[in-house]
Design an enzyme around this catalytic site. Structure first.
Site, PDB file in Angstrom:
ATOM      1  N   MET A  29       0.843  -1.196   0.000  1.00 17.76           N
ATOM      2  CA  MET A  29       0.000   0.000   0.000  1.00 17.76           C
ATOM      3  C   MET A  29       0.882   1.252   0.000  1.00 17.76           C
ATOM      4  O   MET A  29       0.449   2.340   0.379  1.00 17.76           O
ATOM      5  CB  MET A  29      -0.941  -0.011   1.211  1.00 17.76           C
ATOM      6  CG  MET A  29      -1.889  -1.215   1.161  1.00 17.76           C
ATOM      7  SD  MET A  29      -3.435  -0.965   2.026  1.00 17.76           S
ATOM      8  CE  MET A  29      -2.863  -0.757   3.694  1.00 17.76           C
ATOM      9  N   HIS A  36       9.241  -3.584   2.741  1.00 14.80           N
ATOM     10  CA  HIS A  36       8.692  -3.697   1.384  1.00 14.80           C
ATOM     11  C   HIS A  36       9.821  -3.979   0.387  1.00 14.80           C
ATOM     12  O   HIS A  36       9.673  -4.809  -0.511  1.00 14.80           O
ATOM     13  CB  HIS A  36       8.020  -2.388   0.952  1.00 14.80           C
ATOM     14  CG  HIS A  36       6.846  -1.991   1.774  1.00 14.80           C
ATOM     15  ND1 HIS A  36       6.775  -0.783   2.423  1.00 14.80           N
ATOM     16  CD2 HIS A  36       5.689  -2.625   2.044  1.00 14.80           C
ATOM     17  CE1 HIS A  36       5.621  -0.688   3.063  1.00 14.80           C
ATOM     18  NE2 HIS A  36       4.946  -1.799   2.849  1.00 14.80           N
ATOM     19  N   LYS A 152       5.832 -11.684   6.772  1.00 13.92           N
ATOM     20  CA  LYS A 152       5.238 -12.498   7.836  1.00 13.92           C
ATOM     21  C   LYS A 152       4.755 -11.668   9.007  1.00 13.92           C
ATOM     22  O   LYS A 152       4.145 -12.201   9.916  1.00 13.92           O
ATOM     23  CB  LYS A 152       6.272 -13.526   8.342  1.00 13.92           C
ATOM     24  CG  LYS A 152       6.450 -14.698   7.407  1.00 13.92           C
ATOM     25  CD  LYS A 152       7.315 -15.754   8.084  1.00 13.92           C
ATOM     26  CE  LYS A 152       7.493 -16.949   7.184  1.00 13.92           C
ATOM     27  NZ  LYS A 152       8.409 -17.929   7.787  1.00 13.92           N
TER      28      LYS A 152
END
Ligand code: PAF
Length: 280
Positions: A29, A36, A152
């Protein structure tokens, strides 16, 4: 080379000409941080092309949640992604679509998350996972990746996406990637931006509780001893939940049987933070 596609048409044109290439995909997002980038890096290591999507998905936010406040930082994000360009010397695609590209029929969650969505995060955020599996399904449909990478930190999300993919997109391999932490041990999250340095330290109580439980499991504690420990830790009212599940299918545990995941959610002001520890 980095390519930025802001519409499906641009992406479809590229895809048509690059059908033979293996695609690794990291959905995000935006408000890109090192966690990321680690997903995109793995995508680049294992595939010919790495694609990262940046889309703040309205259907996974509940009423009164931070959809409007969620940081939207596309130009900074692009700069951070560019740092991987020379390292891997492979094509990187940033897919930052319009709402109509993702939801041509308007905002509807056309998929329902598997029933393991019902507790923990799903209990706090009842429609959240329907929105997550819907948008990820839609992204898989558009991007057509071979492999897709998820952190995770959002463990329950990862399990739900695995289940969704198994049912609807069995050709996509879903890979769970290790939690990336800030220097003080806090799991990286865009929502950490909402915290002051003192609050970031305070948030470490969550990790400490998770580690206390995992240490006792490693020492051979019984399920009842673990449940008692969890009850004691829960006297910290900032803990929204602290629980353990099977790391295979997320089922509740009646005995200590590895692999296990211990999960927690911690409240700092209006910010809810997630973390977990696996005991393998
Ligand atoms: O984990 C996230 O950032 C989001 O839930 C995801 C998977 C990109 C779907 O919007």
């Amino acid at each position: 080379m980095i390519k930025l596609f802001k519409t499906n048409e641009e992406y479809f044109n590229w895809h048509e000409k690059n059908q033979q290439k293996t695609i690794g995909f990291a959905p995000t997002m935006g408000n890109i941080h090192n966690a990321h980038l680690s997903l995109l890096e793995q995508a680049l290591i294992e595939n010919e092309v790495g694609i990262i999507s940046i889309y703040v998905n309205p259907t996974q936010f509940g009423e009164g949640e931070d959809f409007d406040a969620y940081p939207r930082t596309l130009s900074d994000d692009i700069e951070k992604i560019k740092t991987l360009e020379s390292k891997y010397n492979k094509d990187i695609i940033i897919y930052a679509p319009r709402e109509t590209d993702i939801y041509p029929q308007g905002f509807t969650n056309y998929l329902k998350a598997h029933q393991i969505a019902a507790d923990l995060e799903g209990d706090l955020r009842p429609t959240h996972f329907d929105g997550v599996v819907t948008v990820v399904a839609r992204l898989f449909e558009i991007i057509k990746p071979h492999k897709s990478y998820f952190g995770k930190k959002d463990y329950q999300q990862l399990k739900l996406i695995e289940l969704m993919a198994r049912e609807h997109y069995p050709q996509v391999e879903v890979k769970g990637m290790p939690i990336i932490r800030e220097p003080n041990g806090l799991a990286m999250s865009s929502r950490n931006n909402y915290l002051s340095p003192a609050q970031k330290d305070e948030a470490l109580a969550l990790r400490n509780s998770l580690l206390a439980v995992s240490k006792e499991i490693e020492k051979g504690a019984s399920i009842n001893e673990i449940k008692e420990l969890i009850q004691n830790l829960k006297t910290d009212k900032k803990l929204n939940y602290l629980d353990l599940k099977s790391a295979i299918d997320f089922s509740p545990l009646n005995e200590i049987k590895k692999p296990i995941v211990i999960l927690g959610n911690y409240q700092i002001g209006s910010t809810r933070l997630l973390d977990n520890v696996e005991v393998l």
